[in-house]
Structures are given as structure tokens and as C-alpha cells.
Design an enzyme around this catalytic site. Structure first.
Site, PDB file in Angstrom:
ATOM      1  N   VAL A  79      44.935  49.499  37.791  1.00  0.00           N
ATOM      2  CA  VAL A  79      46.203  49.551  38.516  1.00  0.00           C
ATOM      3  C   VAL A  79      47.098  48.394  38.089  1.00  0.00           C
ATOM      4  O   VAL A  79      48.320  48.513  38.063  1.00  0.00           O
ATOM      5  CB  VAL A  79      45.967  49.538  40.037  1.00  0.00           C
ATOM      6  CG1 VAL A  79      47.277  49.588  40.794  1.00  0.00           C
ATOM      7  CG2 VAL A  79      45.085  50.714  40.440  1.00  0.00           C
ATOM      8  N   GLY A  80      46.483  47.280  37.711  1.00  0.00           N
ATOM      9  CA  GLY A  80      47.247  46.134  37.213  1.00  0.00           C
ATOM     10  C   GLY A  80      48.162  46.533  36.060  1.00  0.00           C
ATOM     11  O   GLY A  80      49.320  46.113  35.977  1.00  0.00           O
TER      12      GLY A  80
ATOM     13  N   GLY B 146      44.012  43.349  42.814  1.00  0.00           N
ATOM     14  CA  GLY B 146      43.295  44.620  42.761  1.00  0.00           C
ATOM     15  C   GLY B 146      42.607  44.805  41.428  1.00  0.00           C
ATOM     16  O   GLY B 146      42.139  43.845  40.816  1.00  0.00           O
TER      17      GLY B 146
ATOM     18  N   GLU C 282      46.129  39.405  40.052  1.00  0.00           N
ATOM     19  CA  GLU C 282      44.807  38.869  40.363  1.00  0.00           C
ATOM     20  C   GLU C 282      43.841  40.039  40.286  1.00  0.00           C
ATOM     21  O   GLU C 282      43.763  40.857  41.209  1.00  0.00           O
ATOM     22  CB  GLU C 282      44.814  38.242  41.767  1.00  0.00           C
ATOM     23  CG  GLU C 282      45.718  37.022  41.879  1.00  0.00           C
ATOM     24  CD  GLU C 282      45.049  35.754  41.373  1.00  0.00           C
ATOM     25  OE1 GLU C 282      43.810  35.646  41.494  1.00  0.00           O
ATOM     26  OE2 GLU C 282      45.744  34.873  40.839  1.00  0.00           O
TER      27      GLU C 282
ATOM     28  N   CYS D 262      36.018  39.648  44.621  1.00  0.00           N
ATOM     29  CA  CYS D 262      36.421  39.654  43.221  1.00  0.00           C
ATOM     30  C   CYS D 262      35.683  38.604  42.388  1.00  0.00           C
ATOM     31  O   CYS D 262      35.490  38.769  41.191  1.00  0.00           O
ATOM     32  CB  CYS D 262      37.927  39.464  43.082  1.00  0.00           C
ATOM     33  SG  CYS D 262      38.537  38.008  43.944  1.00  0.00           S
TER      34      CYS D 262
END
Lengths: 462, 489
Positions: A188-189, A184, A206, A240
């Protein structure tokens, strides 16, 4: 409810049934069957989520590939791995034993909901773990379908699917896992890693970033643009590793625009809105976000939109200034800015001034120049003279660096990422005389003899 | 700007000049580091004696010799480690160049510990230098004298901008942790490990955490108890028990407990004489705080050997505790001191159950001549590393990855693993702007026929020799031509 699913998964793992390779193979075969038997339903779910028709090509082949590879190689991957011995351990058994970690949490994304959720699951199963699968709620139909399908094919205690939004994910993140695999955004990582820190849980993140695409003025621009156009507008730019923006010299900018225009015509026809192969933006929020990036700029190609369908035409903008909004965040949409640079060195500087991207693309026929660009930059991965293809080769570790992520996967790398590589040294209770020099009293004689052993060790270590 | 901010900023600037990248430079720095250990052995040993009462021989044996080995290995292998690593191709990439390129990460933060300050601070530094990074070195302030020596010596030998030493306590460490690094390498305890990872999360900085735990030691009643106990005693009382992989406690059948106690007692006498306090090879507890902590652990258990102590000297005798209960104080935390509890356990299964109730340890020791027991223990437990019939020595095999799992840590190092841990392994795929026909199967408009071709190319992985590759390439070219001709035009 989340807690229950995790506890059940943990208990199921502790029962030991994921240990035998036969069990893991059986689960992998079942997963393979699911993909084959339910292909139509999966395609339908993606059509409903994101208007994607080329799903088999993009997602399912990749997953099939990973499952086949895991089935073929599992025995090898899970076996003890011999390591070099030195003179002190010449009569011992020395190896690394891959072991399951326990319960893995897999948080999927919405852009390739099946690929980025199931590929890590393949590795988790192969490595002998239990796995709690949390698909993205933004790809609603896929998420619900996965929740319905997975328990019908796989062990439902070991691999539960937990659906839900932010609050359900937060609840999951409060619980303890043995590894968290997240795909994501970087924002948020950070939240995921912070939550993981409380339990000392290792993470694979990732993430994304702005993947630059440099076009050298001396390469075959037509073919370069063809490949870039494909990579950019597949899934409506919501990939991505999509080429985020182009860097090229002003003298070829016009040519680049023309080649892209022609390629778009070939791929999607005169009106991409009517093309069955052109996707849509996932939701209203992202639609508005992408629209606002364009504000104040006039595109040279595209620019048409239809909010009722969340449709944004394939759009190209030229002479984009580096400080524009378009260049501040990952676009994740069908806008392709072209930023002018004076030469390759300028491009290298431009790339290095920014966060490390997930992918770097270089279109150049000059081997030396290409080598230089690779050496003077960094990124998760590099594809030269094409886009995204490094993703499809499972022997290459796929992952980011810096803000674009940590850890990697695909093929054996997934297996290794979701295993503990346990160092094993098996000695015997004989040959105690060799040990004498290490015991106190530590006087000069014993010490010298040990120094000699060290010397031999250095000479004979490979 | 604070002192810490400055050091990090300078290191980053130095890294950005690119001078840490050429292999020759890395080799030169490593050689300088090697020289430091050769030329400054006395200064280093003197500081270790003051900090931990380590003898000169002890310092060399347990700290600097291992480092010299690692430096030699790195010098020999860095070229190989840093070279592109080719990988297996598939049909789609047959004519391409495909490899993994190791690259430096940037600026690494290395936070050392106090128990083997040189080993656990410099080993990661060797890997950082070999991988082409800059590194900020923060030695533990608890080993006061050694930290000072590191601060004064390192800049005399290695590039002081690229590899600054930042000393200090908690506030200085916290200030460092607010800065942005490309990797943080921490050795210490799990509680602080969590703080480090939380700080790292704010910048998405990957971490290597070498933590600890209670490393169990199972002694099978059918093994050579005399030799087993000798090795356990050595592993336990070296550095006064202050070793992350020291055997924390023993599990054995009640019938051999007395024998184990007697053998351990004998080994203690052989190693440290009847009066370990006067023996130059026996260490001290690092400071008063830890002394008090360890003494308190003994409170509710029965002492079988040792137990004498001297607070003014931070001395605790090599001690064995018998019939220890799982609820005893000494079983609630990592001991990190010279107390060896024995927990009587009636079977291997009981031992395994006991071990699995606790957190995954950094090391697991099993003493037995029986391979079946070793395998059962291995298959039914987990730990950072597993060592059968000895203690500690897996640490010195540089081809084995050294690290924990679960609460005992994440990531690993030693030898090539240090290099890889502190590198970015970048995937590289070099294609050419030819054979565009093959790509047509992926472009819209999409058709089932195109999908069939894609399936064929992606789902077949090959590892042919050169001749095979050439042959297949020829076939591919023909196929591509045919495909373009007949299906896609």
C-alpha cells in the site's frame, strides 16, 4: 465528504490560527487531557479490536511522552535555527526558519491504532499544520472512538477524523495534501507514494519487513530469549518491529527453544488462551494468512489455534528452510521461525540477501563482533541485546530504509518531518562594493578578486 | 540487457564489494574530482560556450568555483559527517550506548539539468560520494556538448564502475527509471518531477526533487531602488534568465515602476553594453524550442526595455515588461528566460495575497530596509528559500539547506545537507544482557504497579554530565534490586 473535510481543514489552516505557538500548545494540552480522561474507553476499544489488555503500557505512555516533550520543547523547535556564516555573509542574518507545510494526511494502522495515528498528529500540531486523520478501519472500535473523541478536544476543522475503508482512502488520496504520513504495508505504501506523486506531495512511509534477530552462541541465551519472547508475542506478533525470525547456530537451537518455552510459561501460563495478557489476531483474513504460513511444518512449541477466537498459540518452529513460505513475507503473527546459520558471517550474508528490514536485532556480548554486524548490514534501526527498545527513545529517529520505509519520526524528528525548513538570508542594501566583482563585465581583475574571496571562504568555513 | 541496465547492475555490484565505504576511498575519489576541475577547465569552458554562450569566467564563477568549494568542504568534513552521532538518553537507556549512524544508501541516480549542468549534476555527486554511495550520473541531453564532456572526463578521474555516466534522451531516461535505485536526485521541472516520483514509487525509492516555479521579487518603494535593481538585474539576466532561482517577476508600487525600469535599464547597459548581442558576458537561450516558448510569452505584454531577438542565434535581449496583468501569458508559467515582468501592486498585503495565490516558489525575494516588512513577508508566505535585499546568493551559503517546498520541490542539499540527504541515518541502541530486573516491569503478567514504574522510567529524559550519569546509574541499580526483591518476586 472527504473532500469537504479536506477543504475545511485547508481553509482553517489558511486562517492562520495554527501559527501562534500558544494555539498549538493549547491543542497539545487538550490532546493530553483526552488521553488521560478517556484512558478507560481507549483500553476498552482495544480490547474489542484486538484483545489487548496492556494498552496503557504500549501505547498511551508513548503518546503521553511525545506530547510532554512537544509541549516542553515547542518554542525551541519552532524558533529560527542559526547556521554557520562564511566570510561573504559575515554581516548578514543567516538562519533556517521551520514553517508549517499546510494540510497533512495521516493514515493510521490497526496494530497500535492510537500510537501510530496520534504520534504523527502530535508532530503535525506542533509544527503548526492542519491534519486529516484517517484511522485504520480494521481496528473498528478504536477508529470510531477516535472519531467521536478527537472533535471534542481538538479544533474539529483543523484536525478532522475521516473514517472508512479502501474507497474512502482512495478518495482522500485523490485530493491534494502538503504531506502524507502513512503507516502500514509496503504494497500500500507504493500506492500512497504513487498518488502523492501526482501532486508532488512529500511522504513519510513507515512500512515493515522481516526484522531479523541474530543470537550469538556465546551470549547469555536465557536473558536473550526472555527479551525476544516478550518482543515477539506482545500484541500477538502484530508489531512492525517485532523480531520476525531468529538466526542462530544449530548447536544452540535446542537451548533457545527451551528458554523460550520457559519464558512463555512465565509470561502467559500453561495455556496462553486463558491469559488476559495474550492477544488475538485482528481478523479472519490475517488469521488464515498466518495459518497458511505454518503449513507443512511441525512447530516445536505451540501450534494450537482456535478460529472462533482468532487465537493462535505462541508458536516456535526450528530448522526452518530459507525458501519456505514462512520466510517469504513479514509474519506479523505469533510464529517464531528459527533459521540455522553457520556463524555470524553467514547470518550477515543471510540478512543482506533480503530486503532492508525495519529493525535488526543482535544478541551478542562481543563488542567487536557486534560492531562488525552493524557495519556490514543495514536496517531502519538496530537494537543490540534487546528488541524494539530503540522505538522508545524519542531522540532516535524512527523509520525504515528501502522497502521498510522512508522518512522518520518521534520527538523532534516528527516536528522536522512535518515542517518546511526554509533557508533565510537577510542582507542589507549597503556594502554594494563587495558585490562589484560578481557583476559583468567579467574580466580577469574582478575574477581574481572573487577567487580570493572564494579562497578566504574556504579557509573560514567551519 | 540494455546499456542502462548494465550500468546500474555494474554500479550495484561495485557498491556491494564495499569499496565505496572506507572514508579514505571517498576522500580519494573527491580529490580526483577536484583535480578534474583544475586540469580540465578549458575543455569544460569550451563546451559551456557552445551550449549556452557562457564566457570562461562565467563558467568558473557560476559553476566550477562553487563545486570546488563543495569538494573542499566535503574533504574537510566527511570524517565528521560520517561518524556516529550521539543522542540524548532517557532513564531507561542511561547505561546504554545510543547514537545515529550515517550509512550509504546504495546506488543513487542523479539526473542533471541543462542550465548549470556542472553545478546541478556534480554537487549531488559530491554528496553521493561523500556518503559512500555508488551513483549513476545522467546529464541533461539538452546541453549537448557538456554532456559529451562529462561522459568522457568523469571516467578518467573517478571510479567508472561506481560512478558511471549514462547519456541519452527521453527513452534512455525512461529505461533508467525502470531500474531500481536507492535514491533518485532530480533537478528540473515540476511536470517531469511528477513522472520521476511516480517511477520511484514503484520501487519505494526516496527522491530529492529540485524543481522550480515563479520566484517573486517584491521591491518596497522605500528602499534604495538603484542598488535593488542592480542586484535584481544581475540575478535575472545571468545565464540569460535560465536559473531556477532567478527573480521571475517584480511586484512593486505603481509609483516606482518607472524608476525601477530606468534603473534596470541602466544596470543592463553597465553589465552588457548597449548591444548585449555582442557582449561576451551575455548568454543565449539553450535551444530553438525554448526560444520560441519565451518569445510567445511576451506576446500580450508591453515591452519597456529590450525585446529584440534573433532566432538564428537563439538571442533574446535583456527585456523588461511593464504594467503586466496577472492573466498575461508571461505570468502563467516559469519564464526561465530574460523577460522581467513588472506587476504594479498597491500594498504589501496585496503582494502577499498575490504570491499566495500561486504555487509555493523555490525562492522569494524582498527588497526593503524595513525589518517589519521582511518579517511580515516571511511569516505570511512560504517558499523554498527567502532572501532579503539580494538575489541568488543564498544558493552559495553551504550551511543553508537548498531546496523547494510544494511544487518547487522536496528534499534539500548543499554542504552537509547533501551528505545527510544521500545517507540513511540509522538509529542504534546498544544494550547489555545485564540488569534484567529493570525489564520485568514490561513483561506479562501485567500489573498496575509495573505500569507505574514504566511511566517513571520512560517519561523522564535526562541530559546529565558524566558524574550525574554515574550517580543516577548507582541509584538505578539499587532501585532495580529493590524492585526485584520486593515487588516482582
Amino acid at each position: 465528504m472527504e473532500r469537504q473535510a479536506v477543504n475545511r481543514a485547508k481553509e482553517a489552516f489558511l486562517s492562520g490560527r495554527t501559527r501562534p505557538l500558544e494555539f498549538r500548545l493549547q491543542q497539545l494540552h487538550a490532546l493530553q487531557r483526552m488521553i488521560t480522561e478517556k484512558e478507560t474507553e481507549i483500553c476498552t476499544s482495544l480490547k474489542q479490536d484486538i484483545n489487548r489488555y496492556d494498552t496503557p503500557l504500549l501505547e498511551l505512555i508513548g503518546i503521553e511522552n511525545e506530547i510532554s516533550l512537544a509541549i516542553e520543547k515547542l518554542t525551541q523547535w519552532a524558533a529560527p535555527r542559526q547556521v554557520d556564516r562564511n566570510i561573504l555573509t559575515v554581516s548578514d542574518e543567516v538562519y533556517v526558519q521551520p514553517e508549517p507545510l499546510g494540510v497533512v494526511l495521516i493514515i493510521g494502522a490497526w496494530n497500535y491504532p492510537w500510537a501510530v495515528t496520534l504520534q504523527p498528529l502530535v508532530g503535525a500540531i506542533a509544527a503548526g499544520n492542519a491534519a486529516v486523520v484517517k484511522p485504520s478501519e480494521l481496528s473498528e472500535y478504536s477508529s470510531l472512538l477516535l472519531r467521536a473523541l478527537l472533535p471534542r478536544y481538538l479544533d474539529k476543522d483543523l484536525y478532522p477524523v475521516v473514517t472508512g475503508g479502501v474507497s474512502e482512502t482512495q478518495e482522500l488520496l485523490r485530493l491534494r495534501f502538503d504531506h502524507i504520513f502513512y503507516t502500514g504495508s509496503s504494497t500500500v505504501g507504493k500506492v500512497v507514494m504513487e498518488a502523492a506523486a501526482r501532486h508532488l506531495t512529500p511522504v513519510t512511509l513507515e512500512l515493515g519487513g522481516k526484522s531479523p534477530c541474530y543470537i550469538d552462541k556465546n551470549c547469555d541465551i536465557r536473558i536473550a530469549c526472555r527479551r525476544i519472547t516478550w518482543g515477539k508475542f506482545v500484541n500477538c506478533g502484530q508489531t512492525c518491529i517485532a523480531p520476525d525470525y531468529i538466526l542462530c547456530e544449530p548447536c544452540i537451537q535446542g537451548r533457545v527453544v527451551e528458554c523460550i518455552r520457559q519464558t512463555l510459561l512465565e509470561f502467559y501460563g500453561a495455556d496462553p488462551k486463558c491469559s488476559p495478557d495474550y492477544g488475538r489476531i485482528i481478523n479472519q483474513r490475517h488469521f488464515s494468512r498466518i495459518m497458511s504460513l505454518m503449513e507443512g511444518y511441525t512447530p516445536v512449541i505451540g501450534g494450537q489455534t482456535d478460529a472462533s477466537q482468532r487465537y493462535i498459540a505462541p508458536t516456535v518452529l526450528k530448522d526452518v528452510p530459507p525458501h519456505s513460505r514462512l520466510m517469504q513475507e513479514e509474519i506479523f503473527g505469533p510464529l517464531l521461525p528459527i533459521v540455522a546459520v553457520s556463524d555470524m558471517d553467514d547470518a550477515i550474508r543471510f540478512v543482506n540477501e533480503r530486503e532492508k528490514p525495519l529493525a535488526l536485532y543482535i544478541f551478542c556480548s562481543d563488542k567487536k563482533a557486534t560492531k562488525k554486524m552493524i557495519e556490514e548490514t543495514t536496517s531502519g534501526g538496530v537494537t543490540v541485546n534487546d528488541v524494539m527498545m530503540h522505538y522508545t527513545l524519542s531522540s532516535l529517529p524512527f523509520g525504515g530504509v528501502g522497502q521498510s520505509g522512508m522518512g522518520c519520526y518521534h520527538g523532534k524528528h516528527t516536528f522536522d518531518q512535518l515542517s518546511h525548513q526554509r533557508a533565510c538570508l537577510i542582507r542589507s542594501l549597503g556594502m554594494e562594493s563587495v558585490n562589484l566583482s560578481r557583476y559583468p563585465p567579467q574580466d580577469l581583475f574582478y575574477f581574481l578578486s572573487l577567487s580570493n574571496i572564494q579562497l578566504f571562504r574556504d579557509i573560514f568555513t567551519t | 540487457m540494455s546499456r542502462e541496465q548494465e550500468a546500474v547492475a555494474r554500479a550495484r555490484k561495485a557498491f556491494q564489494t564495499g569499496r565505496s565505504k572506507p572514508i579514505e576511498y571517498r576522500i580519494q575519489q573527491l580529490k580526483n574530482l577536484q583535480r578534474m576541475f583544475t586540469e580540465r577547465q578549458k575543455v569544460i569552458s569550451d563546451a559551456m560556450k557552445k551550449d549556452l554562450n557562457k564566457s570562461e569566467v562565467g563558467t568558473q564563477l557560476y559553476e566550477t568555483m562553487g563545486l570546488e568549494g563543495e569538494i573542499n568542504l566535503a574533504l574537510k568534513k566527511v570524517k565528521e559527517w560520517a561518524a556516529p552521532r550521539p543522542v540524548e538518553k532517557n532513564l531507561l537507556t542511561l547505561s546504554d550506548t545510543v547514537y545515529i549512524q550515517p550509512e550509504p544508501l546504495g546506488v543513487v541516480l542523479i539526473i542533471g539539468a541543462w542550465n548549470y549542468p556542472w553545478a546541478v549534476t556534480i554537487q549531488p555527486l559530491i554528496g553521493a560520494i561523500a556518503a559512500g554511495n555508488a551513483a549513476v550520473v545522467k546529464p541533461s541531453e539538452v546541453c549537448v556538448h557538456t554532456a559529451k564532456v562529462m561522459e568522457s572526463l568523469l571516467p578518467l578521474y573517478i571510479d567508472k564502475e561506481l560512478y558511471p555516466v549514462v547519456t541519452g534522451g527521453i527513452p534512455e531516461t525512461q529505461e533508467l527509471l525502470r531500474q531500481r535505485f536507492d535514491h533518485i536526485f532530480y533537478t528540473g521541472n515540476s511536470a517531469v518531477g511528477k513522472v520521476i516520483m511516480e517511477a520511484a514509487a514503484k520501487h519505494l525509492t526516496p527522491v530529492t526533487l529540485e524543481l522550480g516555479g515563479k520566484s517573486p521579487c517584491y521591491i518596497d518603494k522605500n528602499c534604495d531602488i538603484s542598488i535593488a535593481c542592480r542586484r535584481v538585474a544581475w540575478g535575472k539576466y545571468t545565464n540569460c534568465g535560465q536559473t531556477c532561482i532567478a527573480p521571475d517577476y517584480i511586484l512593486c508600487d505603481p509609483s516606482i515602476q518607472d524608476r525601477v525600469i530606468a534603473e534596470v535599464k541602466k544596470s543592463i547597459q553597465d553589465f552588457y553594453t548597449d548591444n548585449p548581442k555582442t557582449c561576451p558576458d551575455y548568454g543565449r537561450i539553450i535551444n530553438q524550442r525554448h526560444f520560441k516558448r519565451i518569445m510567445a510569452l511576451m506576446e500580450d505584454s508591453t515591452i519597456a526595455v529590450g525585446g529584440d531577438n534573433d532566432e538564428s542565434d537563439c538571442y533574446i535581449a535583456p527585456t523588461v515588461l511593464r504594467d503586466v496583468k496577472p492573466e498575461a501569458k508571461v505570468m502563467q508559467e516559469e519564464i526561465f528566460g530574460p523577460l522581467l515582468p513588472i506587476i504594479p501592486i498597491s500594498s504589501l498585503d496585496e503582494a502577499i495575497k498575490f504570491i499566495n495565490k500561486g504555487e509555493k516558489p523555490l525562492a522569494l525575494y524582498v527588497f526593503t530596509p524595513d525589518d517589519k516588512i521582511i518579517n511580515k513577508m516571511k511569516n505570511e508566505t512560504s517558499s523554498g528559500g527567502l532572501l532579503a535585499n539580494d538575489c541568488l546568493v543564498h544558493y552559495s551559503v553551504s550551511s543553508l539547506p537548498f531546496g523547494g517546498v510544494g511544487n518547487s520541490g522536496m528534499g534539500c542539499y548543499h554542504g552537509r545537507f547533501s551528505f545527510d540527504q544521500l545517507s540513511h541515518l540509522r538509529s542504534c541502541l546498544i544494550k547489555q544482557l545485564k540488569m534484567e530486573g529493570v525489564n520485568n516491569m514490561r513483561y506479562p503478567p501485567h500489573t498496575p504497579k509495573k505500569l507505574g514504574w514504566a511511566r517513571f522510567f520512560i517519561l523522564n529524559s535526562v541530559d546529565l554530565g558524566w558524574a550525574g550519569r554515574m550517580a543516577l546509574l548507582a541509584v538505578l541499580a539499587v532501585v532495580a534490586a529493590v524492585v526485584i526483591q520486593n515487588y516482582l518476586l
